[in-house]
Design an enzyme around this catalytic site. Structure first.
Site, PDB file in Angstrom:
ATOM      1  N   TYR A 147       0.838  -1.202   0.000  1.00  0.00           N
ATOM      2  CA  TYR A 147       0.000   0.000   0.000  1.00  0.00           C
ATOM      3  C   TYR A 147       0.870   1.249   0.000  1.00  0.00           C
ATOM      4  O   TYR A 147       0.634   2.192  -0.739  1.00  0.00           O
ATOM      5  CB  TYR A 147      -0.892   0.030   1.254  1.00  0.00           C
ATOM      6  N   GLU A 203      -9.979   1.710  -7.442  1.00  0.00           N
ATOM      7  CA  GLU A 203      -8.715   1.527  -8.161  1.00  0.00           C
ATOM      8  C   GLU A 203      -8.369   0.033  -8.099  1.00  0.00           C
ATOM      9  O   GLU A 203      -7.511  -0.389  -7.348  1.00  0.00           O
ATOM     10  CB  GLU A 203      -7.595   2.403  -7.575  1.00  0.00           C
ATOM     11  N   GLU A 260     -13.807  -1.698   2.400  1.00  0.00           N
ATOM     12  CA  GLU A 260     -12.552  -2.429   2.239  1.00  0.00           C
ATOM     13  C   GLU A 260     -12.692  -3.818   2.850  1.00  0.00           C
ATOM     14  O   GLU A 260     -13.226  -3.961   3.950  1.00  0.00           O
ATOM     15  CB  GLU A 260     -11.409  -1.639   2.903  1.00  0.00           C
ATOM     16  N   LYS A 315      -1.254   9.424  -9.895  1.00  0.00           N
ATOM     17  CA  LYS A 315      -2.527   8.722  -9.869  1.00  0.00           C
ATOM     18  C   LYS A 315      -3.592   9.450  -9.046  1.00  0.00           C
ATOM     19  O   LYS A 315      -4.703   9.708  -9.536  1.00  0.00           O
ATOM     20  CB  LYS A 315      -2.294   7.307  -9.331  1.00  0.00           C
ATOM     21  N   GLU A 329      -6.935  -7.672 -12.504  1.00  0.00           N
ATOM     22  CA  GLU A 329      -7.130  -7.864 -11.063  1.00  0.00           C
ATOM     23  C   GLU A 329      -8.626  -7.940 -10.746  1.00  0.00           C
ATOM     24  O   GLU A 329      -9.040  -7.754  -9.603  1.00  0.00           O
ATOM     25  CB  GLU A 329      -6.381  -6.791 -10.263  1.00  0.00           C
ATOM     26  N   ASP A 372     -16.534  -7.237   1.783  1.00  0.00           N
ATOM     27  CA  ASP A 372     -16.279  -7.406   0.356  1.00  0.00           C
ATOM     28  C   ASP A 372     -17.423  -6.719  -0.379  1.00  0.00           C
ATOM     29  O   ASP A 372     -18.594  -6.989  -0.100  1.00  0.00           O
ATOM     30  CB  ASP A 372     -16.233  -8.907   0.034  1.00  0.00           C
ATOM     31  N   MET A 373     -17.089  -5.822  -1.299  1.00  0.00           N
ATOM     32  CA  MET A 373     -18.149  -5.032  -1.954  1.00  0.00           C
ATOM     33  C   MET A 373     -19.209  -5.912  -2.614  1.00  0.00           C
ATOM     34  O   MET A 373     -20.352  -5.523  -2.755  1.00  0.00           O
ATOM     35  CB  MET A 373     -17.539  -4.077  -2.993  1.00  0.00           C
TER      36      MET A 373
END
Lengths: 637, 637
Positions: free
Chosen positions: B325, B436, B393, B334, B445, B420-421
Site C-alpha cells: 500500500y 482503483e 474495504e 494517480k 485484477e 467485500d463489496m
C-alpha cells in the site's frame, strides 16, 4: 458389426471393409440403425441434436425454449451408442463468426453437444471445418478434450476446398466467405486447427473425397495425417454397365491407399441407384477391399510394426538374441547378394590359372550364427576357388552355434574365433573380409569403427565386402510419429530426450516431402589415420505447403563391384526386410511454405567411447541443436 | 578496476563507465595490462594464443609443432586473469569452412583455445562472427558451453555487415564470401547462432559500432539482445576543436542507450590522437557516462527491477501488505487525477443551485489505506459540494488504518465498512463509486467482476470512476525475458507452466516490434446480464526481420470525462509508477521475416470461481494454445 476407433495394428488384415452411413435427418434412430445394418453398414453418423431442437443462449427467438435440448439416451442401449453411432454437430454452429451473438450462441451449443456426445459415450464426434477461420473452434475443442471424455474428434474436412460447396454446405452451412488464395487450401485449415490444439492425439480427420481428385502431391499430403474416415458422397460414384455404382480408376487407387492406412469409409448423400439399394455402395467398397493383393515381402513382415518406434539395436555393446538372428537370417535377398559379391571377388582375385594353387583367406567379421560363412562357402564352390574362412564373432552365445555348424556342415575350411575383431591377434592376413555390421542408417551400428579395428590384419590389397556405404535422408511429415515421440515417457529421462534419439520405424502414416539425399559415406579398407567424424549440410526444396516433423534415414551399400543393397526408396532392394528406416525427430514441427527450402545439418561425432549424431535446421528457420554432445543418445563402442 | 560480467542490477548506478581496451598483438601481457590501467581502462581484450604459436591438427606445415601452444598462465596472478582479461580467439579459425582440412584444423584450435580460456578462468571469451555460415561454430560453442567452464561467450559481431570489412577483417580474417542479400544482415547471423545454441544464457554480444550508424529500427533491434560490450573503434571518433576525440551526436545517443542497458565499452584500433594519449578515448566515454541525467520518476522507482519477472498481484484472493500500500500511495500522478475526476463529476452532478441542499453519496470501493477517500474529500472541498463517503474495504488489516484516519483526519463525513463489496448490503445507493482495482492489463485484477458485484447498490445514473478501461498489446523480442521464463523452475510445476503465466515486469532489454493495439474494453456501470468473457484477434505488421518472444500488455483508463491514466507508451501518464507492463510469453520463439504479419488471439475466460487468459498465434505460423482452461494460471474470484 463394430466400428474400430483405435489404431489396433494387428498381425492380420481385417476380413471386411469397415463402412458407415452418413445420415442427415433421422426421425427414428433405432429404425435408421436397423436399416443401415440391413444394408451392410457398420455404423451410422447422425446429428447429436435434431435441428428442430435448435436453441440460443445469448439472444434470439430460441433463447428461452423450454424442455430437453435433444432426444433421450434411452432410445438405444448404451453399447450401441458407444460402438455404432458417430455424432455430428449441428451445422448452424459457427464459433468463429465475427458476430458476437452468433459466436456465443454457437459456443454454448457446441459445448452442450460435445458434452452430450460424451454422455452417450459416442466413439467419435464429427466436427465440420468449413473455412480458414477456425481458431476459436480449435480452442473450444481443445478445452473439451482436456476434460474427462474419451471420444475421438473427427474433423470433417474437404480434401480440396471446392468440395466444401458440394459437401458440407449442402448440409445447411453457409459460412463461405471471400477467401484469399492461400486460405482456400483446406489442408492449411486443418494444419492451423491441429497446431492450436497442440497436436492432440484424439484429433482425427473425416476426409471428404471430391469427385475431381486433386494433384498427387495434394493427395499424398493427406496420407501423412491422421485420417480416420473417408467420406464418399454418392455423387462421387459412376454407374457401370450393369447399373451398379462404381468408382473411377483414380478413386479406386486412392481408396486402396486409404485401406492400407486402416481408414474407415463412409457413404454420404442420397442413393442415386434406387433400384440397387444403398447396399450397393457398401458392397462395391467391400469388393475393392477384398480385391487387395495379399501382403507379401516386407509388407507382410512389417504388419503390426507400422509407425511403431523401436530404439536402434546396439549389437556392439549388447549381444543379439537368438530370435533376432533368426529373423534376419530369413531375409530372402541379403545373403544371395553377399554370395554374389564373394563370388565375383574370388574370381577377380584368383585367376583361373592360379585356382589350384592359391588359397584365399576370407574373414567373416561378426559372423553371428553363420549365414555369411555359409554364403562364402557357397560362393567359393560356385567359383571353384579354394578358401580358408575365419568366422570371427564376439557374442559367446552365437559362437555355440558356429562351432556346431562347423562340426556338422562346414568342416575344416572354417575356423571359429571367439573374439572382438578389434582385439584379435590374427594368425594370418586376410584377402577378403566379409561383414554385415550396417544399421538402418548405414554407419549407425558402428561398422566404420569395427572395420577400422580389423585394419591391422588386412593384406594391403584386401577386399572389403561391403566396400562402401552411404546414408540418406528425406524430410517427412507425420502427425502420428510426432505424437508417438511426444508421448514417450520414461522415468529419469527429460521429455526432450525422446526427441534427441533416432528410432527404427516402419514408416506408414507418413508423407515424404522430398527425395532423399546422401549424407555420410564410408569406404573400406580405410588405412589410418582414420577420422570417422562427419559433418554435412543438405538443402531440400519443398513444393507444397506442409509441416516438417523430422527426417527418414536410409542407406545403400556397394558390397562389391555392381552388387548393391539399398533401403533408399528409389533403389530399394525388392523383397529385403532386414532394415526399417531410421526416424530422426524434430522437437517442434516446422511449418513449410510452398517453394521454401529446408537446410538441415547433421553431425556424426566420436569419442573413444561413443558415437552419436547431432542435428538442427537453419532454413526455413533455425532450430536448437538436438543431442548436443550425445546427451540423450549415443552408440557405445 | 574490475569488469562486471553478471547483470548485477543494483539500486544505484555505477560511479564510472566500465571501459576496456582491445589489443591485437601483445609482446608482454603484464606490461600491456599496466599500460591499459594507467590509461584508465578497466580490462583488456587480447588473443588467447599468440599468432606465432599457430598450429594445425589434421594437415599443414604447423602440424607437428613442438612445445607449448601458448604462453603460460604464470604470467599473471589468477585473479587478474579472471577479472581483467577478455580472451580473443585466433582470427584464422574458420570452423565453417567448406574445406574439410581447414574446418578440422579450426575445430581443434577452437576447442583448445576455449579450454585454455576456461583454464585461465577468463570472465569472457570473444568469438568473431563474420558471416552467415555459422552453424558449425554454433555447435562447437554449444558443445563447450555444456561443459564445466563458466565464462561468458561474447559473440563479436558488427552492428551492420559492412563494418565487417573495417572491424573484424582488419584483424586478419578473410572469410568474406559472396553473400545473398538476406545474408548480409548481421543480426540474422546472430539469430541463427543463438537459436542453434538454444538461447544459451551464457551467450552475449560484443557489438562493433560502425562509423555510419544504420536506421533506428536496426539499432533498436540490437537493444532487445544480450549486448554485453560495445566495441568502438578509434576511427569511429571525430576530433573536436581542442584536438580531443569525441563522438557524433548520433553515436552519443546510441552510447547513452547502451549505458542504460549496463553495456560495457571497449576501445579498439590504433590511437589517432597520439598527443592526447589513448586515455583520451576512455576519458571521453566516462565524461558521457557522468553526463547522464539523474534517474527520476519511474526510472528511479524501477531501478533494480529491470526485466525481473513478478507474478501479478491477486488482491482479491490475497490481502496486500502494508508495504505494498505504502509504495502505491506514493504515486505522484494517480491520486491527483482521481481528485480531478471526482471534482469534475461532483460539479456535473450537483449544480451550483443545489450545492447547499444536495449530499452526494460517494462509495470508495476497495479503499485500502484510504488514499482515494482523501482524494475524494479534497475534491469535494475544492468543488464546494457536500458528500457522504463510504470507505469499503475487505482487508481487515487495512481497515485498521481506515478507522484511525477517520478518527484523526476525516471525521463524520466518512463511514468505514469492512466487507467485500460483492457481499455488502449497502444502507443507501451511490451517486458516485470510486475504485482503483486495475492491474497492469486493466481487467486482470478482476475490476470488472468486483464492480459488477457492486451494481446492486448503484443509483440508475451512478457515475463510476473509472468509467472505462482498455487493455493493449504489443509484440516484443527479448532474449533476456525468454530466458528468464525458461529458467523458472518450481517443484511440482511442469516447465511449460511458466510459459502459460503472464508476468509483471519492468521491460528493459527488450525491443517492441510494433505499436500496441487495444484488446479488451470494459465500461461501468454495467447492468446485468453481464458477460465478462472476451475474445479478440489482433494483426500486427512487422517491418524488420526479428524474433517474437511474447507480448507486452498495457492499459489505459478513462476516470471521468477527459481525465485519463495510461501505461501505454504513446499515451503514458508521465511520472506514474504504479504499474509495470504485463508480459505474456510464447513457448517457442517465432522467427519473423520483414513484411510478415503476426496474428494473435487472446481470450479472457470465466467460471464462477476463476478468470484467466489464453493465447495463441495463427500467423506467421500457428502455435499451440497456451493456458487452455487456465491449467497453469488463473485469477481467483
Amino acid at each position: 458389426m463394430v466400428v474400430h476407433f483405435l489404431n489396433q495394428s494387428t498381425m492380420a488384415r481385417q476380413q471386411h471393409v469397415s463402412c458407415g452411413r452418413d445420415l442427415i435427418c433421422i426421425p427414428d434412430i433405432s429404425n435408421s440403425l436397423q436399416m443401415a445394418t440391413y444394408s451392410g453398414f457398420d455404423f451410422i453418423a447422425m446429428p447429436i441434436v435434431h435441428p428442430r431442437f435448435k436453441r440460443e443462449y445469448i439472444e434470439g427467438k430460441a433463447k428461452d425454449r423450454k424442455g430437453a435440448f435433444t432426444r433421450p439416451d434411452l432410445i438405444l442401449p448404451s453399447q450401441d451408442w458407444s460402438s455404432l453411432v458417430v455424432g455430428k454437430l449441428s451445422t448452424w454452429i459457427q464459433v468463429d463468426s465475427p458476430d458476437e451473438v452468433v459466436r456465443k450462441n454457437s459456443e454454448g451449443a457446441l459445448m452442450e453437444e460435445l458434452l452430450y456426445g460424451s454422455h452417450l459415450s459416442l466413439p467419435a464426434i464429427m466436427v465440420p471445418l468449413t473455412g480458414p477461420k477456425c481458431v476459436n473452434l480449435s480452442r473450444c475443442l481443445l478445452s473439451h478434450l482436456q476434460g474427462h471424455s474419451n471420444h475421438q474428434v473427427w474433423i470433417h474436412i474437404p480434401m480440396v476446398a471446392e468440395t466444401c460447396a458440394e459437401g458440407i454446405i449442402e448440409n445447411g452451412n453457409k459460412t463461405v466467405e471471400g477467401w484469399e488464395d492461400e486460405e482456400s487450401d483446406s489442408w492449411r485449415w486443418w494444419s492451423t486447427l491441429r497446431t492450436v490444439c497442440n497436436h492432440n492425439k484424439r484429433l482425427g480427420i473425416a476426409l471428404e473425397i471430391p469427385a475431381d481428385l486433386p494433384a498427387p502431391d495434394v493427395i499424398d499430403r493427406w496420407l501423412g495425417e491422421p485420417v480416420k474416415c473417408a467420406i464418399l458422397n454418392t455423387n462421387v460414384f459412376l454407374t457401370n454397365k450393369k447399373g451398379f455404382p462404381v468408382l473411377s480408376k483414380a478413386h479406386q487407387s486412392l481408396v486402396m491407399k486409404l485401406f492400407k492406412l486402416d481408414v474407415q469409409m463412409m457413404i454420404a448423400g442420397t442413393n442415386h441407384h434406387p433400384d440397387k439399394g444403398i447396399k450397393a455402395y457398401q458392397q462395391y467398397l467391400d469388393h475393392l477391399y477384398q480385391s487387395q493383393p495379399p501382403l507379401s515381402g516386407v509388407d507382410a513382415f512389417a504388419k503390426g510394426y507400422e509407425d511403431y518406434l523401436q530404439c536402434p539395436l546396439q549389437p556392439l555393446s549388447d549381444n543379439l538374441e537368438s530370435q533376432t538372428y533368426e529373423i534376419f537370417e530369413k531375409d530372402p535377398v541379403k545373403y544371395t547378394r553377399y554370395q554374389e559379391a564373394v563370388y565375383k571377388a574370388l574370381l577377380d582375385r584368383v585367376s583361373d590359372s592360379e585356382k589350384e594353387t592359391r588359397v584365399t583367406v576370407i574373414m567373416v567379421l561378426g559372423a553371428g550364427r553363420g549365414p555369411l560363412v555359409t554364403a562364402s562357402l557357397k560362393a567359393a564352390e560356385q567359383a571353384e576357388r579354394d578358401v580358408k574362412i575365419y568366422a570371427v564373432e564376439k557374442n559367446p552365445n552365437a559362437v555355440v552355434t558356429l562351432y556346431s555348424l562347423k562340426e556338422e556342415k562346414w568342416g575344416d575350411k572354417v575356423t571359429v574365433v571367439k573374439t572382438d575383431m578389434r582385439e584379435w591377434a590374427a594368425p594370418q592376413k586376410a584377402d577378403i573380409i566379409v561383414s554385415e555390421l550396417l544399421g538402418s542408417f548405414g554407419d549407425n551400428e558402428l561398422s566404420p569403427e569395427c572395420l577400422d579395428g580389423a585394419q591391422k590384419f588386412l593384406k594391403d590389397d584386401c577386399i572389403s565386402i561391403p566396400c562402401k556405404y552411404t546414408s540418406h535422408l528425406s524430410p517427412l511429415m507425420s502427425h502420428k510419429l510426432y505424437n508417438e515421440v511426444r508421448l514417450c515417457k520414461e522415468r529419469d529421462k527429460s521429455p526432450e530426450a525422446h526427441f534427441e534419439t533416432p528410432y527404427v520405424v516402419r514408416l506408414h502414416n507418413v508423407t515424404i516431402l522430398a527425395e532423399s539425399q546422401p549424407v555420410f559415406t564410408f569406404t573400406h579398407p580405410n588405412p589410418p589415420p582414420t577420422d570417422n567424424s562427419r559433418y554435412k549440410s543438405l538443402a531440400f526444396n519443398i513444393e507444397i505447403e506442409s509441416e516438417l516433423h523430422g527426417f527418414a534415414g536410409y542407406f545403400d551399400t556397394v558390397l562389391y563391384g555392381d552388387i548393391m543393397l539399398s533401403t533408399e526408396p528409389r533403389t530399394y532392394s525388392d523383397g529385403m526386410f532386414s532394415w526399417f528406416p531410421l526416424f530422426f525427430p524434430l522437437k517442434e514441427p516446422v511449418h513449410l511454405l510452398a517453394g521454401s527450402k529446408i537446410v538441415v545439418h547433421f553431425w556424426r561425432n566420436c569419442t573413444t567411447r561413443n558415437i552419436w549424431y547431432e542435428w538442427c535446421l537453419t532454413e526455413p528457420v533455425a532450430t536448437p541443436l538436438q543431442n548436443i554432445n550425445g546427451r540423450s543418445y549415443t552408440i557405445g563402442l
